[in-house]
Design an enzyme around this catalytic site. Structure first.
Site, PDB file in Angstrom:
ATOM      1  N   ASP A  56      28.761  94.137  46.105  1.00 11.13           N
ATOM      2  CA  ASP A  56      27.871  92.999  46.370  1.00 11.13           C
ATOM      3  C   ASP A  56      28.290  92.226  47.613  1.00 11.13           C
ATOM      4  OD1 ASP A  56      30.206  92.120  45.129  1.00 11.13           O
ATOM      5  OD2 ASP A  56      29.216  91.525  43.286  1.00 11.13           O
ATOM      6  N   ASN A  91      31.172  85.204  32.115  1.00  4.54           N
ATOM      7  CA  ASN A  91      29.913  85.308  31.339  1.00  4.54           C
ATOM      8  C   ASN A  91      29.512  86.759  31.093  1.00  4.54           C
ATOM      9  OD1 ASN A  91      29.014  86.162  33.829  1.00  4.54           O
ATOM     10  ND2 ASN A  91      27.436  84.604  34.078  1.00  4.54           N
ATOM     11  N   GLU A 151      23.851  89.186  36.412  1.00  2.00           N
ATOM     12  CA  GLU A 151      24.057  88.077  35.484  1.00  2.00           C
ATOM     13  C   GLU A 151      23.388  88.386  34.141  1.00  2.00           C
ATOM     14  OE1 GLU A 151      26.129  85.955  36.319  1.00  2.00           O
ATOM     15  OE2 GLU A 151      25.900  85.185  38.342  1.00  2.00           O
ATOM     16  N   HIS A 182      29.262  89.141  33.449  1.00  7.63           N
ATOM     17  CA  HIS A 182      28.570  89.849  34.537  1.00  7.63           C
ATOM     18  C   HIS A 182      29.466  90.935  35.117  1.00  7.63           C
ATOM     19  CE1 HIS A 182      30.032  86.715  37.751  1.00  7.63           C
ATOM     20  NE2 HIS A 182      30.760  87.790  37.869  1.00  7.63           N
TER      21      HIS A 182
HETATM   22  C1  F6R Z   1      32.997  91.076  42.872  1.00 11.23           C
HETATM   23  C2  F6R Z   1      32.138  91.116  41.711  1.00 11.23           C
HETATM   24  C3  F6R Z   1      32.290  90.205  40.543  1.00 11.23           C
HETATM   25  C4  F6R Z   1      33.741  89.962  40.138  1.00 11.23           C
HETATM   26  C5  F6R Z   1      33.801  89.001  38.964  1.00 11.23           C
HETATM   27  C6  F6R Z   1      35.240  88.646  38.618  1.00 11.23           C
HETATM   28  O1  F6R Z   1      32.636  92.049  43.830  1.00 11.23           O
HETATM   29  O2  F6R Z   1      31.256  91.897  41.730  1.00 11.23           O
HETATM   30  O3  F6R Z   1      31.580  90.731  39.456  1.00 11.23           O
HETATM   31  O4  F6R Z   1      34.343  91.186  39.805  1.00 11.23           O
HETATM   32  O5  F6R Z   1      33.111  87.830  39.259  1.00 11.23           O
HETATM   33  O6  F6R Z   1      35.804  87.924  39.673  1.00 11.23           O
HETATM   34  P1  F6R Z   1      37.366  87.599  39.734  1.00 11.23           P
HETATM   35  O7  F6R Z   1      38.065  88.913  39.884  1.00 11.23           O
HETATM   36  O8  F6R Z   1      37.549  86.742  40.958  1.00 11.23           O
HETATM   37  O9  F6R Z   1      37.705  86.926  38.458  1.00 11.23           O
END
Ligand code: F6R
Length: 240
Positions: A67, A135, A142, A137
């Site tokens: 992303d 959450n 989401e 995701h």
């Molecule tokens: C990042 C992504 C997100 C993260 C998730 C956890 O490319 O796609 O889904 O993997 O938000 O983020 P952290 O590792 O910062 O807790």
């Protein structure tokens, strides 16, 4: 789903690294699906160290990222393109043209989604690394995202904006939109490794492993993947 519980973040990163190294050694032109965020940083440090000290080569490897924030380009230090360059790519021998991230500054976002989605169809990932949001995701899919979704533009959930605000000077600076691979794209990878550490991920991890397969917890779709491994530290595994 295979579940590996580790004592610490370091051990979680080591476990992920040994899976990654096996993929890259078996297939020098492997396609790697990569994530940003805090979770995979230890894995990326180990990949860089291994390249430096043992010479594992990434010259033929191709990468695709999950992303990117809408409105941020590679020159912005908050963009995921910048994050990947600083935390991984510049420490390896991978040619920059082999690394792919959706263009958050594309004038026509629908066309950019289409382009990136076609690229993902051509580059089947040998391995996809994932983190998980508190959450549930994965990438920026989401809660409520259809399991059949492909690359799309998403409005970030308030909880995700709050979680990510720590990385920005002010909460208002967190972009409200992102380009993300869809859940169908993620499931297309041959092998998936999802990482989680810290107590704030425990609820999402429980849903991922033991909960219903539901679009309300996007990561639960991984229960349907034939080769998915969850590597978690004890804090994130505390509700299992
Ligand atoms: C990042 C992504 C997100 C993260 C998730 C956890 O490319 O796609 O889904 O993997 O938000 O983020 P952290 O590792 O910062 O807790």
């Amino acid at each position: 789903m295979k579940v590996v519980i580790t004592k610490s973040y370091e051990e979680m990163s080591m476990e992920a690294f040994s899976v990654m190294r096996a993929v890259v050694t078996a297939e020098p032109s492997a396609v790697l699906g990569l994530a940003t965020g805090s979770t995979p940083l230890g894995l990326y440090r180990l990949m860089a160290e291994d390249h430096r000290e043992k010479g594992t080569s990434y010259k033929k490897v191709r990468t695709v990222n999950l992303d990117e924030y809408v409105g941020l380009g590679p020159e912005s230090d908050q963009s995921y393109a910048y994050f990947m360059r600083e935390n991984l790519f510049r420490h390896l021998d991978i040619p920059p043209e082999n690394t792919h991230i959706a263009n958050g500054k594309a004038g026509d976002l629908a066309a950019e989604c289409h382009r990136y989605n076609s690229l993902l169809g051509q580059l089947q990932r040998d391995i996809q690394i994932l983190g998980i949001g508190s959450n549930g995701h994965i990438a920026f899919n989401e809660p409520g995202t259809p399991f059949g979704s492909e690359t799309h533009v998403v409005a970030l959930a308030e909880s995700t904006i709050r979680d990510n605000a720590r990385l920005f000077a002010r909460a208002e600076d967190v972009p409200r939109k992102a380009l993300t691979m869809g859940l169908k794209n993620i499931m297309h990878a041959k092998k998936i490794v999802i990482l989680a550490n810290g107590a704030n991920k425990a609820g999402a991890v429980r849903g991922l492993v033991c909960g219903a397969v539901t679009e309300q917890l996007p990561a639960s779709v991984l229960q349907l993947h034939p080769d998915c491994t969850l590597i978690v530290d004890e804090a994130a595994a505390s509700l299992l």
